[in-house]
Each structure stands twice: as structure tokens, then as C-alpha cells.
Design a protein around this motif. Structure first.
Motif: not given
Length: 263
Positions: A64-67, A33-37
């Protein structure tokens, strides 16, 4: 620092996710979500997806953008109409599509043109004929009144600068007896000023815009919801801590399962 307007916040968020959409057409790695690989499969499994679900969608749909895993908590039934707020690459829409079947329908709404194009391409690749994607803001849904059985969303409502309007719109499009089943971020403690005031990276990264449990409940009640349930998921801290390495954001936010119904 001058306070950003709602439109400026939306544009910052739109730009952030447009960059992800363009990059993820040929994804070099997973992006949280925060753009961390991170490793895509491990991240998704931590969010509650099964290995079978990860292999059931077209390559490139899971960004991979969810929670969390909203369609897993939605108790979807054959023939239902499902609306996904902030549908991204279409991952949750395609999983919902399998559950509602050919007699059902899944609508994805996203405000980023590149995301819509990416999702539509994925739908064609996967032959998801009961799924369509519409360009629009979740505060102003391009959906008719009383036409949706279930609304899902995955770590998106926290990004809106007008969350009450989002819930009001969700109430408008739901049928009588329709339900809301979303995964989103809530605060567990007061955000430090340096996090709260970062309306660029950390707002777009699902952190600065998070509401507390009580604020979330109040907005749902005001929009007309009943049978409200908000369940924090402490295990989500295992991946939230990596969103901003070294910032200890897991001390302030957690993923939650949020459910409600329209009377």
C-alpha cells in the motif's frame, strides 16, 4: 535547522521503509505512503488497481505504498524487459511479470535490504521465475546500458534528493525507443515552510520532496526524453488527504501519470 545532506536524506528514507518491510512480513494492517493505517483493498482500489490484480500476487507483496498503478499505464507487451524503480515488496513487478510473460523479464531495484529480501521471498512464494530483485539506489542503477524496454515506478522518485540523476540513469538503461511510465507525486501549489522543511517524516512520506509539474518536465527534457506527458490525477486527493490527517496536504500535492520516451 541545519540542511541535511543527500546521504542523510537517503538514510532517513531507507530507515523509514526498512521499518515498514520488517513490520509487513506479517502485516497487521495496510500502511499508506505516509504510514497511516487504512484498509488495504480500498486503498489499492482508490489507486487504480483492480480486484483481480489484488488477488494475483503473493500475500505481503502489496504494502500500500504507492500513489497509482504504473503497470496499468505502461502498455506492456510480451517479451519486454521492465525495470521498477523502488520495487518495495514486489507488487508492481509481479503484475508486470504476468504481462511480459516467460519470454520477458522484470527487474526490481530497491535500496532497502529488508525490502529486497521480502520481495525475493514473495517471488519464490508466487513462482515468479522471470522476476529478480537487486539492491541499489535509483540514482545509481545496477543495470547495464540500453537493456530495458520500459521503466515503471510508484511514488518513489519524489523520495530521491537528486531527481535529475534518477532520470539521467533511467535514460542510460533504456533502449532506444524505450519508455517511462510512472506514477508519482507533484506539487500543485507552493508547499508551506513547515511541510517543506520536514525532511524526516514528511519527506519519507512522499510529500516534502515532491516537484512541480514544470520542474518534472524540465528534468525529463534535460535527461533526453521526448514525447513527455504529465497528467495530474485530481481523484488521488481522496486518499492523499489521509496521509497526514488534519494537515490538508491534498491542497498542495496530487498524484500524476508521467510518461516519456527515449528517442
Amino acid at each position: 535547522m541545519n540542511k541535511l545532506t543527500n546521504d542523510e536524506i537517503r538514510q532517513n528514507v531507507r530507515n523509514h521503509y526498512q521499518q515498514i518491510a520488517v513490520k509487513e512480513v506479517n502485516p497487521p494492517a495496510a500502511v499508506s505512503c505516509c504510514g497511516t493505517p487504512s484498509d488495504m483493498d480500498i486503498l489499492s482500489l482508490q489507486m487504480g488497481y483492480s480486484t483481480e490484480e489484488l488477488t494475483a500476487v503473493p500475500q505481503g507483496a502489496n504494502l500500500g505504498l504507492g500513489c497509482g498503478n504504473p503497470q496499468a499505464i505502461a502498455e506492456l507487451k510480451t517479451g519486454e524487459v521492465v525495470l521498477d524503480l523502488g520495487s518495495g515488496g514486489g507488487f508492481d513487478c509481479f503484475l508486470a511479470s504476468r504481462q511480459v510473460g516467460n519470454n520477458g523479464k522484470v527487474i526490481g531495484v530497491d535500496m532497502t535490504p529488508d525490502m529486497i529480501s521480502h520481495a525475493r521471498s514473495n517471488a519464490v512464494k508466487g513462482n515468479f521465475t522471470n522476476t529478480n530483485f537487486r539492491l541499489g539506489e535509483i540514482e545509481h542503477l545496477p543495470v547495464a546500458d540500453g537493456t530495458v524496454d520500459v521503466i515503471i515506478s510508484n511514488c518513489v522518485i519524489n523520495l530521491s534528493p537528486n531527481k535529475q540523476q534518477v532520470f539521467n540513469e533511467a535514460f542510460r538503461v533504456l533502449k532506444s525507443g524505450g519508455r517511462l511510465a510512472i506514477s508519482d507525486i507533484i506539487t500543485t501549489a507552493e508547499l508551506p515552510s513547515e511541510i517543506k522543511n520536514d525532511l524526516n517524516e514528511l519527506y519519507s512520506g512522499c510529500i516534502s520532496g515532491a516537484s512541480s509539474l514544470e520542474e518534472m518536465k524540465s528534468m525529463l527534457l534535460q535527461s533526453g526524453r521526448t514525447s513527455i506527458s504529465i497528467e495530474p490525477k485530481d481523484e488521488s486527493k481522496s486518499f492523499i488527504k489521509d496521509w497526514v490527517p488534519g494537515a490538508n496536504v491534498d491542497n498542495y500535492i496530487v498524484s500524476a501519470v508521467i510518461k516519456a520516451k527515449k528517442a
